[in-house]
Motif scaffolding. Structure first.
Motif, mmCIF file in Angstrom:
data_model
loop_
_atom_site.group_PDB
_atom_site.id
_atom_site.type_symbol
_atom_site.label_atom_id
_atom_site.label_comp_id
_atom_site.label_asym_id
_atom_site.label_seq_id
_atom_site.Cartn_x
_atom_site.Cartn_y
_atom_site.Cartn_z
ATOM 1 N N ALA A 66 45.748 38.821 39.824
ATOM 2 C CA ALA A 66 44.871 38.750 40.990
ATOM 3 C C ALA A 66 45.005 37.408 41.684
ATOM 4 O O ALA A 66 45.241 36.382 41.047
ATOM 5 C CB ALA A 66 43.414 38.969 40.572
ATOM 6 N N ASP A 67 44.814 37.429 43.000
ATOM 7 C CA ASP A 67 44.685 36.226 43.809
ATOM 8 C C ASP A 67 43.211 36.116 44.184
ATOM 9 O O ASP A 67 42.689 36.956 44.926
ATOM 10 C CB ASP A 67 45.553 36.337 45.067
ATOM 11 N N VAL A 68 42.529 35.088 43.694
ATOM 12 C CA VAL A 68 41.082 35.007 43.890
ATOM 13 C C VAL A 68 40.699 34.797 45.354
ATOM 14 O O VAL A 68 39.539 34.989 45.724
ATOM 15 C CB VAL A 68 40.462 33.889 43.027
ATOM 16 N N ASP A 73 40.860 41.724 45.209
ATOM 17 C CA ASP A 73 41.403 41.390 43.884
ATOM 18 C C ASP A 73 40.291 40.970 42.930
ATOM 19 O O ASP A 73 40.286 41.328 41.743
ATOM 20 C CB ASP A 73 42.427 40.264 43.997
ATOM 21 N N VAL A 74 39.331 40.182 43.437
ATOM 22 C CA VAL A 74 38.232 39.716 42.584
ATOM 23 C C VAL A 74 37.334 40.889 42.184
ATOM 24 O O VAL A 74 36.877 40.971 41.040
ATOM 25 C CB VAL A 74 37.431 38.612 43.297
ATOM 26 N N ALA A 75 37.096 41.800 43.107
ATOM 27 C CA ALA A 75 36.321 42.993 42.768
ATOM 28 C C ALA A 75 37.020 43.795 41.674
ATOM 29 O O ALA A 75 36.365 44.375 40.789
ATOM 30 C CB ALA A 75 36.116 43.855 44.012
ATOM 31 N N HIS A 76 38.351 43.800 41.706
ATOM 32 C CA HIS A 76 39.113 44.518 40.675
ATOM 33 C C HIS A 76 38.951 43.843 39.314
ATOM 34 O O HIS A 76 38.889 44.536 38.285
ATOM 35 C CB HIS A 76 40.591 44.576 41.067
ATOM 36 N N ILE A 77 38.859 42.506 39.289
ATOM 37 C CA ILE A 77 38.599 41.806 38.023
ATOM 38 C C ILE A 77 37.287 42.305 37.424
ATOM 39 O O ILE A 77 37.200 42.627 36.234
ATOM 40 C CB ILE A 77 38.539 40.281 38.239
ATOM 41 N N GLY A 121 37.687 31.486 46.648
ATOM 42 C CA GLY A 121 37.843 32.093 45.323
ATOM 43 C C GLY A 121 36.577 31.953 44.494
ATOM 44 O O GLY A 121 36.174 32.880 43.779
ATOM 45 N N VAL A 122 35.923 30.785 44.585
ATOM 46 C CA VAL A 122 34.653 30.584 43.883
ATOM 47 C C VAL A 122 33.553 31.445 44.483
ATOM 48 O O VAL A 122 32.731 32.029 43.762
ATOM 49 C CB VAL A 122 34.263 29.088 43.913
#
Length: 345
Positions: A66-68, A73-77, A121-122
């Motif tokens: 993932a790329d934050v 991508d973050v939702a996928h994490i 990303g944060v």
């Protein structure tokens, strides 16, 4: 709802930027402590190698390439964490990149990429963690700031700005969650210069290769602070007394610190090696050459212990007692001689 954090061996922990430096040290430490892990980074091959290593140690690991900077991508994490473990107890927003050079020289595209990864990303990770923790017993969000969260440095203007922004966003979100009594702890970890491949990953516009100014602290010290914040609610944790001193000096003597950094930080952030015209960096795409490396190859001596950081992580009663003793001693030393006489009845 008061904040009640679980012991490490009872936790599901998400770590972004897990394949290098501080993230790698934290993943290994958390695995050894018995945490279930969801590890995220841009390099899927490096993630697979790390997961194999940690599973051989007995850890339960899920990985997400993932790329934050990308909210999807973050939702996928978060989705992977819920599907695999059913919850998230700690979310560590560690992924970060940088670009070295004078602000006038750095391309706006590169500035935006630093902000997209470091700050956004944060934001993406924190909001995803809040969504998953609310109504499920709360948890801990640990955001990686820096000593430059409090005091900027030349030649890394955008990086400093991103770390300032992380501090401000975390403080705002903390107050909002406290108002709701959400049971979520938010900590900003502020390391000093850490002996990781950070300069190797960065893009550089400078004449010489990027370098880290001494003192360089061990990445394991930051990992210890992160693991501590996952289990004990903390507001801020400075890793290395140098980070705290820099912050205090910047607040108390800003002009003096300006002059000092103007004299020293242009040279201390560059090595004696020329900046190669074919130099690779990990600003826009990961650089496999520096993945799965916890420390750098610098000649600087690495500081392996930080008594100040160890003090910060003591229990509140112990910190209060030690601080109170120090203040009492300082008060006694500053009293006038006749005030210190012992009077006898």
């Amino acid at each position: 709802m008061s904040i009640k954090l679980k012991k490490l061996n009872e936790q599901v922990m998400v770590i972004t930027g897990a394949t290098s430096g501080i993230g790698l040290a934290t993943a290994r430490m958390a695995a050894d402590g018995g945490a279930h892990l969801v590890l995220a980074a841009r390099d899927g091959d490096a993630l697979d190698t790390l997961a194999l290593e940690l599973r051989q140690r007995g850890a339960d690991v899920a990985t997400v390439a993932a790329d934050v900077g990308n909210p999807a991508d973050v939702a996928h994490i978060g989705q992977v964490a819920m599907e695999r473990f059913g919850r998230v107890d700690t979310w560590v927003n560690n992924a970060g990149i940088s670009v070295y050079g004078k602000n006038e020289a750095v391309a706006l595209e590169d500035m935006r990429k630093v902000m997209q990864t470091n700050f956004w990303g944060v934001v993406h990770g924190s909001l995803e963690a809040v969504k998953l923790m609310k109504g499920r017993g709360g948890g801990a969000i640990v955001n990686l700031g820096s000593e430059v969260s409090d005091r900027s440095v030349p030649l890394q203007g955008t990086y400093s700005a991103s770390k300032h922004a992380i501090k401000a966003f975390t403080e705002s979100l903390r107050m909002e969650l406290h108002k709701e009594d959400a049971g979520i702890s938010l900590t900003v970890v502020k390391p000093s210069a850490i002996a990781t491949p950070f300069p190797n990953h960065a893009k550089s516009y400078m004449e010489h290769e990027p370098d880290l100014p001494a003192p360089n602290y061990a990445p394991e010290l930051v990992a210890q602070a992160i693991v501590h914040a996952a289990q004990v609610p903390e507001r801020d944790l400075y890793v290395g007394s140098h980070a705290k001193l820099t912050s205090m000096a910047g607040y108390l003597m800003p002009r003096a610190v300006d002059r000092f950094m103007t004299r020293t930080m242009f040279g201390r952030q560059q090595s004696d090696q020329p900046n190669s015209s074919v130099r690779r960096d990990a600003l826009h795409t990961p650089d496999a050459a520096y993945e799965l490396r916890q420390r750098n190859d610098s000649d600087h001596r690495v500081v392996e212990r930080s008594p100040y950081t160890a003090f910060e992580m003591r229990s509140v009663p112990a910190k209060t007692m030690l601080l109170g003793g120090a203040l009492l001693a300082a008060w006694a030393l500053t009293r006038r001689p006749w005030e210190r006489r012992v009077w006898h009845a």
